[in-house]
Design a protein around this motif. Structure first.
Motif, PDB file in Angstrom:
ATOM      1  N   GLY A  11     -42.397   8.109 -14.766  1.00  0.00           N
ATOM      2  CA  GLY A  11     -42.030   6.909 -14.158  1.00  0.00           C
ATOM      3  C   GLY A  11     -41.116   7.156 -13.290  1.00  0.00           C
ATOM      4  O   GLY A  11     -40.926   8.301 -12.902  1.00  0.00           O
ATOM      5  N   SER A  12     -40.166   6.181 -13.149  1.00  0.00           N
ATOM      6  CA  SER A  12     -39.117   6.263 -12.057  1.00  0.00           C
ATOM      7  C   SER A  12     -38.206   7.608 -12.332  1.00  0.00           C
ATOM      8  O   SER A  12     -37.942   8.473 -11.434  1.00  0.00           O
ATOM      9  CB  SER A  12     -38.128   5.163 -12.189  1.00  0.00           C
ATOM     10  OG  SER A  12     -39.068   3.772 -11.657  1.00  0.00           O
ATOM     11  N   GLY A  13     -37.796   7.737 -13.591  1.00  0.00           N
ATOM     12  CA  GLY A  13     -36.874   8.499 -14.061  1.00  0.00           C
ATOM     13  C   GLY A  13     -37.539  10.073 -13.915  1.00  0.00           C
ATOM     14  O   GLY A  13     -36.918  11.097 -13.164  1.00  0.00           O
ATOM     15  N   GLY A  14     -38.607  10.319 -14.366  1.00  0.00           N
ATOM     16  CA  GLY A  14     -39.555  11.608 -14.597  1.00  0.00           C
ATOM     17  C   GLY A  14     -39.750  11.934 -13.111  1.00  0.00           C
ATOM     18  O   GLY A  14     -39.696  13.222 -12.876  1.00  0.00           O
ATOM     19  N   TYR A  15     -40.387  11.049 -12.394  1.00  0.00           N
ATOM     20  CA  TYR A  15     -40.879  11.472 -11.222  1.00  0.00           C
ATOM     21  C   TYR A  15     -39.769  11.830 -10.148  1.00  0.00           C
ATOM     22  O   TYR A  15     -39.888  12.780  -9.582  1.00  0.00           O
ATOM     23  CB  TYR A  15     -41.772  10.215 -10.332  1.00  0.00           C
ATOM     24  CG  TYR A  15     -42.738  10.722  -9.470  1.00  0.00           C
ATOM     25  CD1 TYR A  15     -43.968  11.399  -9.810  1.00  0.00           C
ATOM     26  CD2 TYR A  15     -42.436  10.921  -8.103  1.00  0.00           C
ATOM     27  CE1 TYR A  15     -44.828  11.908  -8.752  1.00  0.00           C
ATOM     28  CE2 TYR A  15     -42.904  11.155  -7.115  1.00  0.00           C
ATOM     29  CZ  TYR A  15     -44.106  11.818  -7.565  1.00  0.00           C
ATOM     30  OH  TYR A  15     -44.889  12.230  -6.464  1.00  0.00           O
ATOM     31  N   GLU A  16     -38.667  10.966 -10.093  1.00  0.00           N
ATOM     32  CA  GLU A  16     -37.535  11.149  -9.148  1.00  0.00           C
ATOM     33  C   GLU A  16     -36.852  12.667  -9.818  1.00  0.00           C
ATOM     34  O   GLU A  16     -36.810  13.468  -8.756  1.00  0.00           O
ATOM     35  CB  GLU A  16     -36.477  10.421  -9.396  1.00  0.00           C
ATOM     36  CG  GLU A  16     -35.164  10.581  -8.719  1.00  0.00           C
ATOM     37  CD  GLU A  16     -35.254  10.433  -7.137  1.00  0.00           C
ATOM     38  OE1 GLU A  16     -36.364   9.747  -6.832  1.00  0.00           O
ATOM     39  OE2 GLU A  16     -34.210  10.301  -6.659  1.00  0.00           O
ATOM     40  N   ALA A  17     -37.051  12.885 -11.109  1.00  0.00           N
ATOM     41  CA  ALA A  17     -36.264  14.226 -11.372  1.00  0.00           C
ATOM     42  C   ALA A  17     -37.300  15.436 -11.162  1.00  0.00           C
ATOM     43  O   ALA A  17     -36.752  16.312 -10.667  1.00  0.00           O
ATOM     44  CB  ALA A  17     -35.949  14.101 -13.046  1.00  0.00           C
ATOM     45  N   ALA A  18     -38.471  15.167 -11.211  1.00  0.00           N
ATOM     46  CA  ALA A  18     -39.602  16.438 -10.918  1.00  0.00           C
ATOM     47  C   ALA A  18     -39.411  16.651  -9.528  1.00  0.00           C
ATOM     48  O   ALA A  18     -39.370  17.906  -8.916  1.00  0.00           O
ATOM     49  CB  ALA A  18     -40.950  15.784 -11.099  1.00  0.00           C
ATOM     50  N   LEU A  19     -39.317  15.479  -8.589  1.00  0.00           N
ATOM     51  CA  LEU A  19     -39.169  15.981  -7.251  1.00  0.00           C
ATOM     52  C   LEU A  19     -37.851  16.676  -6.845  1.00  0.00           C
ATOM     53  O   LEU A  19     -37.844  17.585  -5.862  1.00  0.00           O
ATOM     54  CB  LEU A  19     -39.399  14.716  -6.239  1.00  0.00           C
ATOM     55  CG  LEU A  19     -40.501  13.953  -6.312  1.00  0.00           C
ATOM     56  CD1 LEU A  19     -40.531  12.650  -5.265  1.00  0.00           C
ATOM     57  CD2 LEU A  19     -41.706  14.988  -5.778  1.00  0.00           C
ATOM     58  N   TYR A  20     -36.742  16.085  -7.654  1.00  0.00           N
ATOM     59  CA  TYR A  20     -35.480  16.852  -7.157  1.00  0.00           C
ATOM     60  C   TYR A  20     -35.522  18.243  -7.704  1.00  0.00           C
ATOM     61  O   TYR A  20     -35.110  19.083  -7.000  1.00  0.00           O
ATOM     62  CB  TYR A  20     -34.351  15.888  -7.984  1.00  0.00           C
ATOM     63  CG  TYR A  20     -32.968  16.486  -7.674  1.00  0.00           C
ATOM     64  CD1 TYR A  20     -32.370  16.275  -6.698  1.00  0.00           C
ATOM     65  CD2 TYR A  20     -32.433  16.719  -8.759  1.00  0.00           C
ATOM     66  CE1 TYR A  20     -30.961  16.732  -6.379  1.00  0.00           C
ATOM     67  CE2 TYR A  20     -31.061  17.276  -8.666  1.00  0.00           C
ATOM     68  CZ  TYR A  20     -30.358  17.118  -7.299  1.00  0.00           C
ATOM     69  OH  TYR A  20     -29.086  17.718  -7.434  1.00  0.00           O
ATOM     70  N   ALA A  21     -35.791  18.371  -8.922  1.00  0.00           N
ATOM     71  CA  ALA A  21     -35.971  19.714  -9.256  1.00  0.00           C
ATOM     72  C   ALA A  21     -36.745  20.776  -8.485  1.00  0.00           C
ATOM     73  O   ALA A  21     -36.494  21.896  -8.289  1.00  0.00           O
ATOM     74  CB  ALA A  21     -36.441  19.610 -10.941  1.00  0.00           C
ATOM     75  N   HIS A  22     -38.043  20.229  -8.089  1.00  0.00           N
ATOM     76  CA  HIS A  22     -38.920  20.972  -7.167  1.00  0.00           C
ATOM     77  C   HIS A  22     -38.138  21.434  -5.938  1.00  0.00           C
ATOM     78  O   HIS A  22     -38.223  22.247  -5.421  1.00  0.00           O
ATOM     79  CB  HIS A  22     -40.002  20.120  -7.130  1.00  0.00           C
ATOM     80  CG  HIS A  22     -41.087  20.749  -5.989  1.00  0.00           C
ATOM     81  ND1 HIS A  22     -42.025  21.835  -6.237  1.00  0.00           N
ATOM     82  CD2 HIS A  22     -41.100  20.718  -4.553  1.00  0.00           C
ATOM     83  CE1 HIS A  22     -42.597  22.238  -5.228  1.00  0.00           C
ATOM     84  NE2 HIS A  22     -42.097  21.520  -4.176  1.00  0.00           N
ATOM     85  N   ARG A  23     -37.529  20.275  -5.502  1.00  0.00           N
ATOM     86  CA  ARG A  23     -36.682  20.486  -4.206  1.00  0.00           C
ATOM     87  C   ARG A  23     -35.776  21.447  -4.310  1.00  0.00           C
ATOM     88  O   ARG A  23     -35.386  22.353  -3.321  1.00  0.00           O
ATOM     89  CB  ARG A  23     -35.995  19.108  -3.945  1.00  0.00           C
ATOM     90  CG  ARG A  23     -35.510  18.825  -2.269  1.00  0.00           C
ATOM     91  CD  ARG A  23     -34.640  17.831  -2.349  1.00  0.00           C
ATOM     92  NE  ARG A  23     -35.029  16.386  -2.150  1.00  0.00           N
ATOM     93  CZ  ARG A  23     -35.649  16.010  -0.950  1.00  0.00           C
ATOM     94  NH1 ARG A  23     -35.329  16.380   0.129  1.00  0.00           N
ATOM     95  NH2 ARG A  23     -35.917  14.510  -0.998  1.00  0.00           N
TER      96      ARG A  23
END
Lengths: 467, 467
Positions: A11-23
């Motif tokens: 969801g919003s939190g998981g997806y954002e965190a995933a992109l941020y962690a990947h970044r």
């Protein structure tokens, strides 16, 4: 399979965190119930589709005020199919864009319920797979839950998961709950032509400690003016279906007949059945996961963000906490969770935005609050846009000049509030805001004027009397 | 009569300075040409009436995109009388509000041309009065001026003082000048149904050093898409009236027939005939008053603000400088003029907003600029509003992390830019902006994403390749 980080919930939190962690260089995986639920509640059944309909409502309200622009509309018709396909296209586009982008950058999404097996292992039920990770982030969100006697039946009584499926706008709608969801749908349905009654148990709409009574009352007046029947201190006592309609008995003794009911209250954190107890992740008695300032749970390498950490269930709280958690995993200590600085934004007949403390909260906490209020009524940009209603309220500690809170009702309040969020987050004081630069004409000027009101004092007629 | 401060001009700069000085305890007077010109050019013939019409144009564009909201409009008619009366009502309301408020707080307005008699004396020609003051603020603004061969005749060739008087939207309009005024009116007239040609001498629209080429080109594409005939590197060679229309010969060799021409270029500072030379206030060779960082002229107690201090003729520059000047009179040294931090906002088919340096400017000045660009195309709030076009560009010094500039094209860019103005003014760096809080869904998210792009680096597919 071994990852640096596995996230339960896309969801919003998981997806954002995933992109941020990947970044930031982490090897990340997401676990999500199904391909249809990627994006979570906000995208699929929450803020995204409701903002779309709310913009439609805004346009319908505009129709009534076009003559001052030399535009004489020749009426209009409502086509709910067009609305639904417009809405679905946005959801689909964002969701498929999410999935495609994750695939392209190399973030796998595993489909199925993710369950913690041990402190570093997630079992994905659907794909029957075990995933190992150094860190786990819980971002499982929340679900609608029954409050009181009424049960959604997807036929006459809808909750916010179901309301999207109606085939026509009802002639008469009762909305239960005057919170963020209730006031948004009240505006939407009213503008699309329904007769709307909005019942709220408490003595005001938006009964949240974070939102000042002034905002609630200003919004309530507008909704009433648009024809919404707002009933405060009122609850539903009894509902009976008869002759194809619902006979509703209210706590104030009145009876109303409506076609459908929308339940706008009640969500619970999704913290059951995912193995939290087995690995030692502690919860409070309402089911929220206990986390520290860095979103770390009672298990060192397991973090949580969003709807499961506190009753402040906002997508951007989840997104911010997701970044807080990932930052902490990477050794940063400069980002902390902060429900107070998370802007609370409601989209209804006005945008209602709040950040920080209300005057009441500030007093209770021992501050000496000084308040600056500036109306949008004489704001030239708001007048040009035909939207000159609302106000900016700044709450400042008189002793220190600290900006304690800001409360905006009116056009684009949800965007305007960000300038105050940044200024508060940076710890800048009221003198800064009062001396900054604001374009003319702009809505933002009202923020500057409100800051001047507090910092330099109001422009008083008495003062002028001395000349 | 003796005042602490007398201000020549009750336009945006003068009026703001008067209220600010009054707020801070000074005894203030205003001198303005006539009761009809209070509020100055911005209010009476500039940004306020044009923003009103621009909102009408925005609504007309919306008409074409309503089906996705389930709204099927039954056509519309244009009634220019309604437009004009709506516009006049806003102007009148603000202007009379100004006057009434000034009277109530005790700020007298003297009507007539104000002329400096000595360093502390202003003579008001109309009222034949001498006013003494410790400080004088020059806020006389600017006027349209002839550029090239074309002279406004208020009949077929209009300047921006006259265009408000047209009785009908022309079938065919030629706008000379692709600056802020030209692109705004091109959008307005196009949406209200005119065929519009926009000619600009330079090789791009909005040919200002402050505005990046990317913004110019993005806007040009949109105007073309809406049907505006944009001609760059083009000027008007010759105009002849024949058979009730204007035959225009362009520098590219083509000839077009139009009904009216709008001259969107050429303003000069109002610094003649007000006695500046007599008291020793120095000007540059273009007629601008020379001022220091505190808006102080070559005469210690005489200050200047707004259109007369530099070619950046923006109402809020005047307002900010008015406050800078008054602050300095009162002994403050913390506010300084700063053309770079003044946001430049253009309202056309998009809002185009810039603050600080462009990438080109930054390179020329020896910075190592790093740029983060994020599009509004996938922004959920912009999608919900049907306005997902445009971008946020952040220009950052790679060495220091200083935010050098921000350039936004798209929905509500003129409000969004303020959050970056404040952050830049406070000297906060890119790490701050990348770690701040943004609501979801919001347009402001694009600013945060752009900041992350610069600070943490882009989310690259290559990076993902390693999994």
């Amino acid at each position: 399979m071994k990852f640096d980080l596995v996230i339960l919930g896309a969801g919003s939190g998981g997806y954002e965190a995933a992109l941020y962690a990947h970044r930031r260089g982490m090897k990340v995986a997401l676990v999500e119930l199904s391909p249809q639920s990627v994006g979570g509640n906000c995208l699929n059944k929450g803020c995204i589709p409701s903002k779309h309909m709310r913009h439609g409502a805004y346009l319908l309200e505009k129709f009534q005020k076009m003559h001052g622009y030399g535009i004489v509309p020749g009426g209009f018709e409502i086509d709910i199919k067009g609305l639904k396909s417009g809405r679905e296209e946005i959801i689909r586009s964002i969701r498929e864009g999410f999935k495609k982008f994750a695939q392209q950058v190399g973030i796998p999404i595993f489909y199925g319920r993710g369950v913690l097996k041990d402190r570093r292992t997630v079992y994905v039920e659907g794909e029957d797979k075990k995933i190992n990770a150094d860190f786990i982030l819980l971002a499982t969100g929340s679900s609608t839950t029954k409050v009181g006697q009424l049960s959604p039946d997807h036929r006459r009584i809808y909750d916010t998961d179901q309301i999207w499926d109606i085939e026509a706008f009802p002639k008469r709608l009762l909305i239960v709950g005057g919170g963020a969801v209730g006031v948004e749908f009240a505006y939407i349905f009213r503008m699309y032509g329904s007769q709307v009654m909005l019942v709220e148990l408490k003595d005001r709409l938006l009964p949240s400690d974070y939102i000042p009574e002034e905002s609630s009352r200003y919004l309530a007046r507008k909704l009433k003016k648009l024809g919404v029947d707002v009933r405060l201190r009122t609850s539903v006592e009894n509902v009976q279906e008869k002759d194809g309609e619902l006979k509703v008995m209210l706590s104030d003794g009145s009876q109303v007949d409506v076609d459908i009911i929308l339940l706008g209250v009640g969500r619970k954190p999704n913290t059951e059945g995912i193995g939290l107890e087995d690995v030692g992740v502690k919860k409070d008695d309402r089911g929220f996961v206990l986390v520290n300032d860095y979103c770390q749970t009672s298990v060192e390498n397991i973090y949580a963000c969003g709807d499961i950490t506190s009753p402040l269930m906002l997508a951007h709280k989840a997104m911010y906490e997701g970044r807080v958690a990932v930052s902490h995993m990477l050794g940063d200590r400069d980002m902390k969770r902060n429900d107070l600085l998370i802007p609370k934004i409601i989209y209804s007949a006005y945008e209602v935005a709040s950040v920080g403390l209300t005057e009441d909260q500030a007093e209770e906490m021992g501050y000496s609050p000084k308040v600056g209020v500036v109306s949008f009524i004489p704001n030239p940009k708001a007048m040009d846009d035909g939207e000159n209603e609302g106000f900016v309220r700044l709450v400042v500690d008189e002793t220190t000049g600290d900006i304690l809170g800001c409360h905006i009702v009116g056009p684009h309040a949800g965007e305007l509030i960000h300038q105050v969020v940044h200024v508060m987050k940076a710890g800048l004081k009221i003198d800064f805001l009062s001396k900054s630069i604001y374009s003319h004409p702009s809505l933002s000027e009202a923020i500057g004027q409100s800051a001047m009101e507090v910092y330099f004092g109001p422009i008083s007629w008495v003062k002028g009397g001395k000349t």
